[in-house]
Motif scaffolding. Structure first.
Motif, PDB file in Angstrom:
ATOM      1  N   VAL A  12      -5.513  -4.423  -3.654  1.00  0.00           N
ATOM      2  CA  VAL A  12      -5.595  -5.795  -3.141  1.00  0.00           C
ATOM      3  C   VAL A  12      -4.173  -6.321  -2.984  1.00  0.00           C
ATOM      4  CG1 VAL A  12      -6.355  -8.156  -3.648  1.00  0.00           C
ATOM      5  CG2 VAL A  12      -7.840  -6.212  -4.222  1.00  0.00           C
ATOM      6  N   ILE A  13      -3.874  -6.817  -1.787  1.00  0.00           N
ATOM      7  CA  ILE A  13      -2.507  -7.259  -1.503  1.00  0.00           C
ATOM      8  C   ILE A  13      -2.524  -8.629  -0.833  1.00  0.00           C
ATOM      9  CG2 ILE A  13      -0.371  -6.731  -0.210  1.00  0.00           C
ATOM     10  CD1 ILE A  13      -1.401  -3.776  -0.153  1.00  0.00           C
ATOM     11  N   GLY A  14      -1.629  -9.499  -1.279  1.00  0.00           N
ATOM     12  CA  GLY A  14      -1.367 -10.761  -0.581  1.00  0.00           C
ATOM     13  C   GLY A  14       0.130 -10.864  -0.370  1.00  0.00           C
ATOM     14  N   LEU A  15       0.539 -11.331   0.811  1.00  0.00           N
ATOM     15  CA  LEU A  15       1.972 -11.351   1.120  1.00  0.00           C
ATOM     16  C   LEU A  15       2.501 -12.774   1.258  1.00  0.00           C
ATOM     17  CD1 LEU A  15       2.173  -8.508   3.813  1.00  0.00           C
ATOM     18  CD2 LEU A  15       2.599  -8.340   1.350  1.00  0.00           C
ATOM     19  N   GLU A  16       3.708 -12.969   0.770  1.00  0.00           N
ATOM     20  CA  GLU A  16       4.426 -14.220   0.989  1.00  0.00           C
ATOM     21  C   GLU A  16       5.626 -13.883   1.866  1.00  0.00           C
ATOM     22  OE1 GLU A  16       4.791 -16.432  -2.981  1.00  0.00           O
ATOM     23  OE2 GLU A  16       3.916 -14.514  -3.511  1.00  0.00           O
ATOM     24  N   VAL A 178       2.052 -17.854   3.375  1.00  0.00           N
ATOM     25  CA  VAL A 178       1.365 -17.151   2.282  1.00  0.00           C
ATOM     26  C   VAL A 178       0.007 -16.661   2.776  1.00  0.00           C
ATOM     27  CG1 VAL A 178       0.473 -17.390  -0.072  1.00  0.00           C
ATOM     28  CG2 VAL A 178       2.493 -18.698   0.627  1.00  0.00           C
ATOM     29  N   SER A 179      -0.259 -15.383   2.573  1.00  0.00           N
ATOM     30  CA  SER A 179      -1.560 -14.850   3.018  1.00  0.00           C
ATOM     31  C   SER A 179      -2.566 -14.882   1.877  1.00  0.00           C
ATOM     32  CB  SER A 179      -1.413 -13.414   3.517  1.00  0.00           C
ATOM     33  OG  SER A 179      -1.553 -12.496   2.451  1.00  0.00           O
ATOM     34  N   GLU A 180      -3.828 -14.847   2.230  1.00  0.00           N
ATOM     35  CA  GLU A 180      -4.887 -14.622   1.256  1.00  0.00           C
ATOM     36  C   GLU A 180      -4.797 -13.163   0.779  1.00  0.00           C
ATOM     37  OE1 GLU A 180      -7.781 -16.745   0.193  1.00  0.00           O
ATOM     38  OE2 GLU A 180      -6.050 -18.016   0.637  1.00  0.00           O
ATOM     39  N   PRO A 181      -5.363 -12.863  -0.383  1.00  0.00           N
ATOM     40  CA  PRO A 181      -5.348 -11.467  -0.845  1.00  0.00           C
ATOM     41  C   PRO A 181      -6.360 -10.630  -0.074  1.00  0.00           C
ATOM     42  CG  PRO A 181      -6.371 -12.897  -2.498  1.00  0.00           C
ATOM     43  CD  PRO A 181      -5.929 -13.786  -1.393  1.00  0.00           C
ATOM     44  N   ASN A 220       2.401  -9.158  -3.296  1.00  0.00           N
ATOM     45  CA  ASN A 220       1.581  -9.255  -4.513  1.00  0.00           C
ATOM     46  C   ASN A 220       0.553  -8.133  -4.472  1.00  0.00           C
ATOM     47  OD1 ASN A 220       2.210 -12.188  -5.715  1.00  0.00           O
ATOM     48  ND2 ASN A 220       2.316 -12.233  -3.492  1.00  0.00           N
ATOM     49  N   SER A 222      -2.441  -5.810  -6.653  1.00  0.00           N
ATOM     50  CA  SER A 222      -3.270  -5.537  -7.834  1.00  0.00           C
ATOM     51  C   SER A 222      -4.265  -4.431  -7.499  1.00  0.00           C
ATOM     52  CB  SER A 222      -4.028  -6.796  -8.281  1.00  0.00           C
ATOM     53  OG  SER A 222      -4.984  -7.167  -7.311  1.00  0.00           O
ATOM     54  N   PHE A 231     -10.788  -9.643  -9.073  1.00  0.00           N
ATOM     55  CA  PHE A 231      -9.462  -9.103  -8.809  1.00  0.00           C
ATOM     56  C   PHE A 231      -8.804  -8.687 -10.115  1.00  0.00           C
ATOM     57  CE2 PHE A 231      -8.974 -11.915  -4.816  1.00  0.00           C
ATOM     58  CZ  PHE A 231      -9.457 -10.891  -4.010  1.00  0.00           C
ATOM     59  N   GLY A 232      -7.965  -7.664 -10.033  1.00  0.00           N
ATOM     60  CA  GLY A 232      -7.147  -7.298 -11.188  1.00  0.00           C
ATOM     61  C   GLY A 232      -5.939  -8.217 -11.296  1.00  0.00           C
ATOM     62  N   ARG A 234      -2.207  -9.259 -10.907  1.00  0.00           N
ATOM     63  CA  ARG A 234      -1.271  -8.840  -9.875  1.00  0.00           C
ATOM     64  C   ARG A 234       0.166  -8.872 -10.373  1.00  0.00           C
ATOM     65  NH1 ARG A 234       0.937 -14.070  -7.345  1.00  0.00           N
ATOM     66  NH2 ARG A 234      -0.297 -15.558  -8.509  1.00  0.00           N
ATOM     67  N   GLU A 236       4.202  -9.188  -8.500  1.00  0.00           N
ATOM     68  CA  GLU A 236       4.818  -9.652  -7.256  1.00  0.00           C
ATOM     69  C   GLU A 236       6.142  -8.934  -7.068  1.00  0.00           C
ATOM     70  OE1 GLU A 236       5.374 -13.881  -7.133  1.00  0.00           O
ATOM     71  OE2 GLU A 236       6.360 -13.829  -5.172  1.00  0.00           O
ATOM     72  N   LYS A 287       5.997 -12.811 -15.438  1.00  0.00           N
ATOM     73  CA  LYS A 287       5.752 -13.843 -14.434  1.00  0.00           C
ATOM     74  C   LYS A 287       5.806 -15.254 -15.015  1.00  0.00           C
ATOM     75  CE  LYS A 287       4.404 -15.600 -10.520  1.00  0.00           C
ATOM     76  NZ  LYS A 287       5.179 -15.570  -9.303  1.00  0.00           N
TER      77      LYS A 287
HETATM   78  P1  ADP Z   1       2.601 -17.937  -6.713  1.00  0.00           P
HETATM   79  O1  ADP Z   1       3.030 -19.223  -6.112  1.00  0.00           O
HETATM   80  O2  ADP Z   1       2.641 -17.893  -8.171  1.00  0.00           O
HETATM   81  O3  ADP Z   1       3.329 -16.760  -6.130  1.00  0.00           O
HETATM   82  P2  ADP Z   1       0.124 -18.024  -5.186  1.00  0.00           P
HETATM   83  O4  ADP Z   1      -1.182 -18.540  -5.635  1.00  0.00           O
HETATM   84  O5  ADP Z   1       0.857 -18.801  -4.172  1.00  0.00           O
HETATM   85  O6  ADP Z   1       1.035 -17.744  -6.430  1.00  0.00           O
HETATM   86  O7  ADP Z   1      -0.174 -16.579  -4.634  1.00  0.00           O
HETATM   87  C1  ADP Z   1       0.799 -15.786  -4.134  1.00  0.00           C
HETATM   88  C2  ADP Z   1       0.208 -14.612  -3.395  1.00  0.00           C
HETATM   89  O8  ADP Z   1      -0.518 -13.753  -4.278  1.00  0.00           O
HETATM   90  C3  ADP Z   1      -0.761 -14.928  -2.289  1.00  0.00           C
HETATM   91  O9  ADP Z   1      -0.318 -14.215  -1.136  1.00  0.00           O
HETATM   92  C4  ADP Z   1      -2.087 -14.398  -2.759  1.00  0.00           C
HETATM   93  O10 ADP Z   1      -2.865 -13.899  -1.696  1.00  0.00           O
HETATM   94  C5  ADP Z   1      -1.659 -13.274  -3.648  1.00  0.00           C
HETATM   95  N1  ADP Z   1      -2.627 -12.934  -4.701  1.00  0.00           N
HETATM   96  C6  ADP Z   1      -3.282 -13.766  -5.519  1.00  0.00           C
HETATM   97  N2  ADP Z   1      -4.053 -13.076  -6.376  1.00  0.00           N
HETATM   98  C7  ADP Z   1      -3.874 -11.763  -6.095  1.00  0.00           C
HETATM   99  C8  ADP Z   1      -4.380 -10.548  -6.668  1.00  0.00           C
HETATM  100  N3  ADP Z   1      -5.206 -10.536  -7.710  1.00  0.00           N
HETATM  101  N4  ADP Z   1      -3.966  -9.391  -6.123  1.00  0.00           N
HETATM  102  C9  ADP Z   1      -3.098  -9.379  -5.104  1.00  0.00           C
HETATM  103  N5  ADP Z   1      -2.592 -10.472  -4.538  1.00  0.00           N
HETATM  104  C10 ADP Z   1      -2.961 -11.665  -5.037  1.00  0.00           C
END
Ligand code: ADP
Ligand code: MG
Length: 502
Positions: A12-16, A178-181, A220, A222, A231-232, A234, A236, A287
């Motif tokens: 599972v990946i989310g990108l900033e 910021v993307s969704e995971p 990000n 996990s 989700f597991g 994560r 960053e 973190k």
């Molecule tokens: P932060 O501000 O602490 O970095 P955010 O809530 O803005 O936290 O999330 C940052 C990024 O992490 C987002 O792109 C989101 O999609 C991703 N994310 C959140 N939970 C998970 C997860 N369990 N696994 C992978 N990516 C995740």
């Protein structure tokens, strides 16, 4: 247990993404935004948070943020708020970064990426088109913030244990997207980044040049067992500045996390760095949570109010976006899918193609020359299409010479590096260099006859039905012709004369 962690775990990946906005001056100060200036040259007291200074919002960024919001099907918030994110870092002289937190300028959108249909664990939420799947990735938010300066640890600059600080970048406007995971593999992450970069460039919101640090990514990552809903934890990985580093870092982090989980351990939420040379991720710090930053609304800045009229004006002014252009090209031009993808990837390239095709007798030829040979010549010369000295109409003239058989494709290709660097008229160049292809049938026949006589063995094989030696014989004739015969004609005459000489 299998060696491949992807058999056990779903990724599972989310990108900033941090992208520099295309402005002349900084987000809150009149200092210029420039790349490559002497260190600490482009700095205003506002960027340093000197006592008594007040930030003034650069109006230009509002339109740019709206553009990105509309292009990602997001909501453009009519009210957003600037906050102070407090932390200490040597290249952050104010001790806080002005950002947006609870009320960002853009939220709740999506964009579509195209991924290979066989991507690992693509899930069931895609529709198939040919060899690829279209997948929708949520865009959680995009907010405005200022960039920090740069700490330079380079031994050559700062000495063995010194660090230099360059504040030219402090205060440069950023949009953090910021993307969704929603991403499920390194390949999907790469596709998302390429799509986003292409959109930003089409919109002229950002040049998004990764080498200049204008487009940087935190990934990000996990893992969870296949079939698990939750989700597991994560981690960053910070500041990835090339596509290959993003993909490499995600791959390395998957392996690291899988080893921990396989041993029955727990993933600690952490900020990681990617060591490119060792191809490994390592923990930078455990973190921090949002409350560690003591966010509060910046008392020096009023909320950013955007009215619907402005949003509609920006909407009316949006250019055709990559996905729309892709669909139109597919409808309009009979070209291979891969060629269309290459042309559409960059707006200047797509525009160039359309100008060239309009001036050419063959759209296919224009697409092939641009998609392959021109791009090669540009990349060999270290140029982008924007600073090619060869304009689209002149390339059409060159292609015309090849289509008419006056210039061989090879000779035309050999002229490209020069045309791209210096420009010039293809017809005069061809004449000056004596490159015009011989189409005098008598002369060509003479070359063909010589080659037939000198290569009896190969000719015999062709007569016996083996076509392979034909290319060899073609090569011989072209050599005799000094590369200046029309290859199509040579081939025709070769086949005819071998048959007739039997
Ligand atoms: P932060 O501000 O602490 O970095 P955010 O809530 O803005 O936290 O999330 C940052 C990024 O992490 C987002 O792109 C989101 O999609 C991703 N994310 C959140 N939970 C998970 C997860 N369990 N696994 C992978 N990516 C995740
Ligand atoms: Mg973050």
């Amino acid at each position: 247990m299998s060696d491949n962690p992807l058999d056990r775990y779903e990724v599972v990946i989310g990108l900033e993404v941090h992208t520099h906005l295309k402005t002349n001056s900084k987000l809150f100060s009149p200092a210029p935004v420039r790349y490559g200036d002497a260190p600490n040259h482009d700095v205003h007291p506002i960027d340093l948070g000197m006592p008594g200074v007040l930030p003034v919002l650069n109006e230009k960024v509002i339109g740019l943020a709206i553009r990105l919001g509309l292009a990602t099907h997001s909501r453009v918030n009519t009210r957003s708020v600037f906050s102070r994110k407090n932390y200490f870092y040597p290249d952050l002289p104010k001790g806080y970064q002005i950002s947006q937190y609870e009320e960002p300028v853009v939220s709740d959108g999506w964009l579509e990426i195209e991924v290979p249909a066989v991507s690992e664990g693509g899930g069931g939420n895609g529709k198939k088109t040919g060899g690829t799947t279209i997948k929708r990735i949520g865009v959680t938010r995009a907010h405005l913030e200022e960039d920090a300066g740069k700490s330079i640890h380079d031994v050559a600059v700062a000495g063995a244990d010194g660090t230099h600080i360059d504040l030219n970048r402090a205060g440069v406007p950023l949009l953090e997207i910021v993307s969704e995971p929603d991403l499920r593999s390194a390949v999907e992450a790469g596709a998302y980044l390429r799509t986003l970069r292409s959109i930003l460039r089409y919109l002229e919101v950002s040049d998004a040049d990764m080498e200049k640090g204008q487009f940087r990514c935190d990934a990000n990552v996990s893992l969870r067992l296949w079939g698990s809903e939750e989700f597991g934890t994560r981690t960053e990985i910070k500041n990835l500045n090339s596509f290959s580093n993003v993909e490499g870092a995600i791959g390395a982090e998957i392996i690291r996390q899988a080893e921990i989980l396989d041993d029955g351990g727990e993933i600690q939420q952490a900020t990681m760095a990617y060591d490119v040379d060792r191809r490994r991720t390592r923990v930078l710090r455990l973190k921090e949570n949002a409350d560690d930053y003591r966010y509060f609304d910046d008392p020096d800045l009023i909320p950013l109010l955007i009215d619907e009229e402005l949003i509609e004006a920006v909407r009316a002014d949006l250019p055709e976006l990559p996905e729309q252009k892709l669909v139109r090209f597919r409808d309009q031009y009979d070209l291979p899918a891969e060629t269309i993808r290459i042309l559409v990837a960059s707006r200047p390239l797509a525009d160039y193609f359309e100008r060239c095709a309009a001036a050419c007798t063959s759209v296919k030829a224009a697409a092939n020359w641009i998609g392959r040979d021109l791009r090669q010549a540009l990349s060999d010369g270290g140029r982008g299409i924007e600073n090619s000295a060869l304009d689209a109409e002149t390339l059409a003239v060159l292609i015309g010479l090849v289509e008419e058989g006056r210039l061989t494709a090879k000779n035309a290709r050999d002229l490209l590096p020069e045309l791209v660097a210096q420009g010039g008229d293809p017809v005069s160049l061809m004449e000056e260099r004596g490159l015009e292809a011989v189409s005098d049938a008598g002369v060509i026949d003479e070359w063909v006859m010589q080659v037939i006589q000198a290569n009896a063995g190969a000719v015999e094989s062709v007569r016996a039905g083996d076509d392979k030696p034909l290319n060899f014989l073609m090569g011989k004739v072209m050599k005799a012709a000094g590369g200046k015969a029309n290859p199509g004609e040579v081939r025709t005459r070769l086949v005819e004369m071998i048959r007739d000489s039997a």
